[in-house]
Enzyme design. Structure first.
Site, mmCIF file in Angstrom:
data_model
loop_
_atom_site.group_PDB
_atom_site.id
_atom_site.type_symbol
_atom_site.label_atom_id
_atom_site.label_comp_id
_atom_site.label_asym_id
_atom_site.label_seq_id
_atom_site.Cartn_x
_atom_site.Cartn_y
_atom_site.Cartn_z
ATOM 1 N N GLY A 103 -0.573 34.400 6.198
ATOM 2 C CA GLY A 103 -0.609 33.181 7.013
ATOM 3 C C GLY A 103 -0.796 31.950 6.160
ATOM 4 N N ASN A 104 -1.071 30.842 6.802
ATOM 5 C CA ASN A 104 -1.335 29.611 6.061
ATOM 6 C C ASN A 104 -2.421 28.819 6.783
ATOM 7 O OD1 ASN A 104 -0.021 27.667 7.992
ATOM 8 N ND2 ASN A 104 1.720 29.001 7.541
ATOM 9 N N ARG A 105 -2.828 27.704 6.185
ATOM 10 C CA ARG A 105 -4.024 27.006 6.679
ATOM 11 C C ARG A 105 -3.727 25.981 7.771
ATOM 12 N NH1 ARG A 105 -6.734 24.354 1.955
ATOM 13 N NH2 ARG A 105 -8.085 23.577 3.606
ATOM 14 N N SER A 106 -2.507 25.941 8.275
ATOM 15 C CA SER A 106 -2.206 24.956 9.325
ATOM 16 C C SER A 106 -3.094 25.192 10.548
ATOM 17 C CB SER A 106 -0.741 25.075 9.721
ATOM 18 O OG SER A 106 -0.504 24.315 10.875
ATOM 19 N N ALA B 296 4.067 25.007 10.368
ATOM 20 C CA ALA B 296 4.091 25.476 8.981
ATOM 21 C C ALA B 296 4.698 26.877 9.023
ATOM 22 C CB ALA B 296 2.683 25.504 8.423
#
Ligand code: CTP
Length: 408
Positions: free
Chosen positions: A200-203, A273
């Protein structure tokens, strides 16, 4: 009706009232007690040509505490201090301005003015979100010099700007996106590795949700395609009339959901994102170290489709496609240069470029973007809350659509 609250910018409200009176409007000024410490009663009475009081106990026979609010076609609060904005959020009515604001059904425009720290405080950020959701129109604050030599966001907008926005609101201009069909993607996609793990990502989804909410507030018909969005952020959007939420998990799901809605859309904003890669072989069972090689594993990743580039390829006439570019500066290249290269690569009509880093951009309430056009020209820039950035983005989108319509 102009409410004036206790900030140094009250002196600028004199000019605001003057502009309205000169323009032929009948203006009643309702200052708070604190406002009178900055600009006195005689000034307000002279400039508005009406008697002025702060108290609910004056002129009781005419039920003044509700009469002003009931009669007003437009209510402007300028400057609006952090304290007054908090009172408005809570619905407090301990003075004439408070009762007037509760009694009115007219459009309400606020022009906040305060120090940057106060504007950025979670209480104020929360209050502004609630007020915007209720349809209050927020003008400013601007980024600039503040009292005491500080500078940053918090300076009240110029009277001319507030008057223009307020009169547009009174004419229903706040619904400047009425009739527009909008699709906004938000949040971070999650690419599964196995049933319990993902890449995943930090969005947090805050910026994209702010873009969707702002469009709905301005009258657009909005579909929000939400990947993973922080708890609480989505709740406000789900409750918003004129906004429909579609959930998506992976980049492929997000791509499908956006494509399904894109056909009927006038504007598509890709604020999500999106993961550039997905895991080649998703394990149907939780991966276990027992069956893995000793010392480490390698995950094969496959490139995902570029959703934005695909939308641009299939763009139909009159459709505006907007991307976001989250960039970390480096290698001697400016953020804008990187943004310009991305704009050229993607072919979107607008690209909102923002700097991200370990402690920048993600999860925070604030953001700073530069908005560039298809040829890399700078169309706008905004530093402020994610709601401020969203407003600036819609202003830029409107501008581009108007100029495209003219050249047809
Ligand atoms: N985007 C997309 N599909 C992808 C990747 C990104 O539609 N597979 C969109 C994002 O929603 C955003 C824009 O493209 O609007 C830019 O995303 P970003 O991650 O900054 O760019 P990338 O294309 O991934 O480029 P790079 O990784 O080289 O920075």
């Amino acid at each position: 009706m102009v409410g004036v609250t206790g900030g140094i910018a009250a002196y600028k409200a004199v000019q605001l009232v003057r502009l309205l009176v000169k323009d032929g409007h009948e203006v009643h000024v309702v200052p708070t007690e604190d406002a009178l410490r900055f600009v006195g009663m005689p000034t307000w009475e002279a400039i508005s040509r009406h008697p002025v009081t702060t108290s609910v106990h004056d002129d009781v026979a005419r039920v003044r505490h509700v009469a002003l609010g009931q009669a007003a076609d437009l209510v402007i609060v300028a400057p609006a201090t952090a304290n007054t904005l908090a009172k408005m959020t809570a619905g407090l009515a301990d003075d004439l301005l408070g009762t007037t604001l509760l009694a009115t059904t007219a459009p309400v425009v606020v022009a906040p003015a305060m120090h940057t720290e106060m504007w950025r405080h979670p209480s104020t950020v929360h209050n502004m979100a609630v007020l915007r959701e209720r349809g209050v129109i927020v003008v400013g604050p601007e980024d600039g010099e503040l009292t005491g030599g500080d500078s940053g966001p918090g300076r009240m907008s110029e009277p001319e700007v507030i008057v223009a926005a307020a009169l547009a609101a009174a004419e229903g201009g706040a619904g400047d996106l009425r009739g527009l069909r909008v699709v906004v993607s938000a949040g971070g996609t999650r690419e599964p590795i196995d049933p319990v793990r993902y890449i995943g990502n930090r969005s947090s989804g805050r910026q994209g949700v702010a873009v969707a909410l702002s469009a709905a507030e301005r009258g657009a018909d909005v579909v929000l395609v939400a990947a993973h969005v922080d708890d609480g952020v989505l709740a406000a959007a789900s409750a918003r009339p004129g906004l429909r939420v579609v959930r998506a998990g992976t980049a492929a799901e997000l791509g499908e959901a956006v494509a399904a809605e894109a056909g009927g859309a006038d504007v598509i904003v890709m604020a999500a994102a999106v993961a550039d890669y997905r895991v080649a072989e998703v394990s149907p069972l939780k991966r276990s170290k027992e069956s893995a090689p000793v010392g480490g594993i390698t995950l094969d990743l496959i490139e995902n489709d570029d959703i934005l580039a695909g939308l641009v390829r299939r763009r139909r006439e009159g459709q505006t496609i907007v991307g976001f570019a989250a960039e970390t500066p480096g290698d001697g290249e400016t953020l804008l240069d990187r943004g310009r290269r991305k704009a050229a690569r993607k072919g979107a009509d607008l690209l909102a470029v923002n700097e991200v880093g370990w402690s920048k951009g993600f999860e925070a309430a604030d953001n700073a973007v530069t908005i560039i056009g298809a040829d890399g020209e700078v169309i706008g820039a905004r530093r402020g809350t994610k709601e401020d950035v969203a407003e600036a983005l819609w202003d830029a989108i409107r501008m581009v659509r108007e100029s495209q319509a003219k050249t047809k």
